[in-house]
Design an enzyme around this catalytic site. Sequence first.
Site, PDB file in Angstrom:
ATOM      1  N   ARG A  53      20.987 -16.992   6.045  1.00 50.81           N
ATOM      2  CA  ARG A  53      21.455 -18.165   5.303  1.00 50.81           C
ATOM      3  C   ARG A  53      20.813 -19.469   5.781  1.00 50.81           C
ATOM      4  O   ARG A  53      20.526 -20.358   5.008  1.00 50.81           O
ATOM      5  CB  ARG A  53      22.963 -18.308   5.522  1.00 50.81           C
ATOM      6  CG  ARG A  53      23.755 -17.853   4.348  1.00 50.81           C
ATOM      7  CD  ARG A  53      25.230 -18.001   4.624  1.00 50.81           C
ATOM      8  NE  ARG A  53      25.974 -17.286   3.614  1.00 50.81           N
ATOM      9  CZ  ARG A  53      26.238 -17.787   2.418  1.00 50.81           C
ATOM     10  NH1 ARG A  53      25.863 -18.988   2.089  1.00 50.81           N
ATOM     11  NH2 ARG A  53      26.892 -17.059   1.528  1.00 50.81           N
ATOM     12  N   ASP A  96      20.955 -16.851   0.210  1.00 50.38           N
ATOM     13  CA  ASP A  96      22.341 -16.446   0.030  1.00 50.38           C
ATOM     14  C   ASP A  96      22.256 -15.018  -0.525  1.00 50.38           C
ATOM     15  O   ASP A  96      21.854 -14.802  -1.664  1.00 50.38           O
ATOM     16  CB  ASP A  96      23.022 -17.398  -0.970  1.00 50.38           C
ATOM     17  CG  ASP A  96      24.387 -16.879  -1.378  1.00 50.38           C
ATOM     18  OD1 ASP A  96      24.783 -15.794  -0.894  1.00 50.38           O
ATOM     19  OD2 ASP A  96      25.054 -17.559  -2.184  1.00 50.38           O
ATOM     20  N   GLU A 219      31.746   2.746  28.961  1.00 56.42           N
ATOM     21  CA  GLU A 219      31.082   1.441  28.815  1.00 56.42           C
ATOM     22  C   GLU A 219      31.677   0.447  29.795  1.00 56.42           C
ATOM     23  O   GLU A 219      32.885   0.463  30.040  1.00 56.42           O
ATOM     24  CB  GLU A 219      31.298   0.901  27.411  1.00 56.42           C
ATOM     25  CG  GLU A 219      30.783   1.791  26.314  1.00 56.42           C
ATOM     26  CD  GLU A 219      30.899   1.089  24.985  1.00 56.42           C
ATOM     27  OE1 GLU A 219      30.040   0.247  24.711  1.00 56.42           O
ATOM     28  OE2 GLU A 219      31.859   1.341  24.251  1.00 56.42           O
ATOM     29  N   HIS A 243      28.733   7.928  17.452  1.00 56.13           N
ATOM     30  CA  HIS A 243      27.892   8.312  18.588  1.00 56.13           C
ATOM     31  C   HIS A 243      28.351   9.624  19.243  1.00 56.13           C
ATOM     32  O   HIS A 243      27.540  10.515  19.501  1.00 56.13           O
ATOM     33  CB  HIS A 243      27.873   7.209  19.640  1.00 56.13           C
ATOM     34  CG  HIS A 243      27.520   5.854  19.089  1.00 56.13           C
ATOM     35  ND1 HIS A 243      26.565   5.670  18.126  1.00 56.13           N
ATOM     36  CD2 HIS A 243      27.991   4.611  19.373  1.00 56.13           C
ATOM     37  CE1 HIS A 243      26.461   4.368  17.835  1.00 56.13           C
ATOM     38  NE2 HIS A 243      27.323   3.714  18.579  1.00 56.13           N
TER      39      HIS A 243
HETATM   40  C1  BG6 Z   1      27.897   0.276  19.247  1.00 58.56           C
HETATM   41  C2  BG6 Z   1      29.349  -0.108  19.320  1.00 58.56           C
HETATM   42  O1  BG6 Z   1      27.645   1.091  18.148  1.00 58.56           O
HETATM   43  O2  BG6 Z   1      27.529   0.975  20.438  1.00 58.56           O
HETATM   44  C3  BG6 Z   1      29.622  -0.942  20.542  1.00 58.56           C
HETATM   45  O3  BG6 Z   1      29.715  -0.826  18.150  1.00 58.56           O
HETATM   46  C4  BG6 Z   1      29.149  -0.211  21.782  1.00 58.56           C
HETATM   47  O4  BG6 Z   1      30.999  -1.255  20.654  1.00 58.56           O
HETATM   48  C5  BG6 Z   1      27.693   0.233  21.624  1.00 58.56           C
HETATM   49  O5  BG6 Z   1      29.321  -1.069  22.901  1.00 58.56           O
HETATM   50  C6  BG6 Z   1      27.268   1.112  22.790  1.00 58.56           C
HETATM   51  O6  BG6 Z   1      25.877   1.331  22.719  1.00 58.56           O
HETATM   52  P1  BG6 Z   1      25.024   1.634  24.042  1.00 58.56           P
HETATM   53  O7  BG6 Z   1      23.652   1.925  23.533  1.00 58.56           O
HETATM   54  O8  BG6 Z   1      25.117   0.413  24.893  1.00 58.56           O
HETATM   55  O9  BG6 Z   1      25.671   2.814  24.709  1.00 58.56           O
END
Ligand code: BG6
Length: 495
Positions: A53, A96, A219, A243
């Site tokens: 934008r 836009d 994480e 994932h």
């Molecule tokens: C993303 C999630 O898809 O993957 C995040 O939305 C997450 O919340 C991230 O932190 C983790 O990815 P990586 O590659 O850091 O393990």
Amino acid sequence: MQTTNPNSQNLSQSLVLFGALGDLSLRKLLPSLYQLDRAELLHQGTRILGLARKGHNDQEFMHTVEQALHKFVSPEELDSAVIKQFLQRLSYLPLDMTNAEAYRQIETKLGDWCPIVTFYLATPPGIFGDICRNLSAVKLNTPSNRIVLEKPIGHDLESSKVINDTVGEFFNEQQIYRIDHYLGKETVQNLLALRFANPIFADLWNHDHISYVEITVAEEVGIEGRWGYFDDAGQMRDMVQNHLLQLLCLVAMEPPSRLDADSIRNEKVRVLEALQPMQPNTINKHLVRGQYGDGHYQAKSTPGYLNEADANTESQTETYMALRADIANWRWAGTPFYLRTGKRMRSKLTEIIIHFRPSRHFIFDADQEALAKNKLVIRLQPYEGISLQTLTKEQGIDKGMRLRRDPLHLDFAQTQGHIRIPDAYERLLSEALKGNQSLFVRRDEVEAAWQWCDQIRATWQQSASPLHTYPAGTQGPHAAYDMIEAFGHRWYEHC
Ligand code: BG6
């Protein structure tokens, strides 16, 4: 600089990046494209058009991208000649994205660029439909063009179908590249090599030899200013639906007959379809939900989820999930897959552990029988590598035949140390530009994954599954240890 890498010849040459000033683009996508350029994997004629934008011109966009490269690329990988070459590939158009009329400007801007265009939608999924419709209105959805969609594709099965139907009106499945960035990680790719290029593993890869499989994605990060998005999603939708299930599929799938996109994706869908639903009367034995409370992270006190900025202090959203998944097919019946993932854990760690069954007849000291379980540890991040826990004899005359556990260890950084491990997005961008869909998720995969997750979410709501608190900076709730131990198994760190 002359392009010499033969792989670069396959690349299409026009990339249009929607959301070019967003966090993902500046932190990951543009630095990844720079890395491809540095590795001579971008064709000389490749041009990149950024759309957002903000009323930037080309020069201002280049300046923003240059700053991003200095921030997100490590200093030893910054090469001023490549930066200059890369910036010259860039153009910018303020847009836009919901205004159909404005799309004529894209057509004009592309002008005499290579006519094969990859559109990368690094935007919220709510506007995927508008973007596709508007591209079609100016006839930019020609059969040779591709569209790359960032996750999340919806927040449940129904909403994902709406997105897929809308995008599908304008682009066919062969043109659609749905991202799950885990599929671009080097070690995830290595799972295919490990399983299908090594007959010793291929023959042991089933319920006769494998007692259980553990997939952990821990994480360190918390919500990082994404409270609004995350509180609606939770860890189940944010991490498990995509994932973790993709990792599970790669571990559990049958050998594909070929390495092409559809052969691999057909096998992954079969696994997703064989996942057992959860029952209301047993769900609390199969699943643990957690939310981080106040704690410590990197020696500093850290607020709990409910005390983060903008938090809804009543939220029941999970930041941690541990669950037992069962795959109802010949290969895996009786071998559970335990998945666990959480935010604000002690450290960042993604690993898959294959716990092999003990030997049927143990001839060493009986007190050592518990040791005699081989484990294959596949470390995805950090310190990518594979190690096989094996038993050897303790050295020394006085040790008799006492056993000890030692790893046969393959550390990718050491064995291939001179080759840098590319970021997942580098590979995914490169594959999308080449037109290879193997590392992208097909519509039926996304939908099968949502179907399984939706059923579990509905069941936990119906059964009022408890939400356990764990202090930030720890390994998650105790209940997750109790859950796996109730099945006679243990998480790897307790083995
Ligand atoms: C993303 C999630 O898809 O993957 C995040 O939305 C997450 O919340 C991230 O932190 C983790 O990815 P990586 O590659 O850091 O393990």
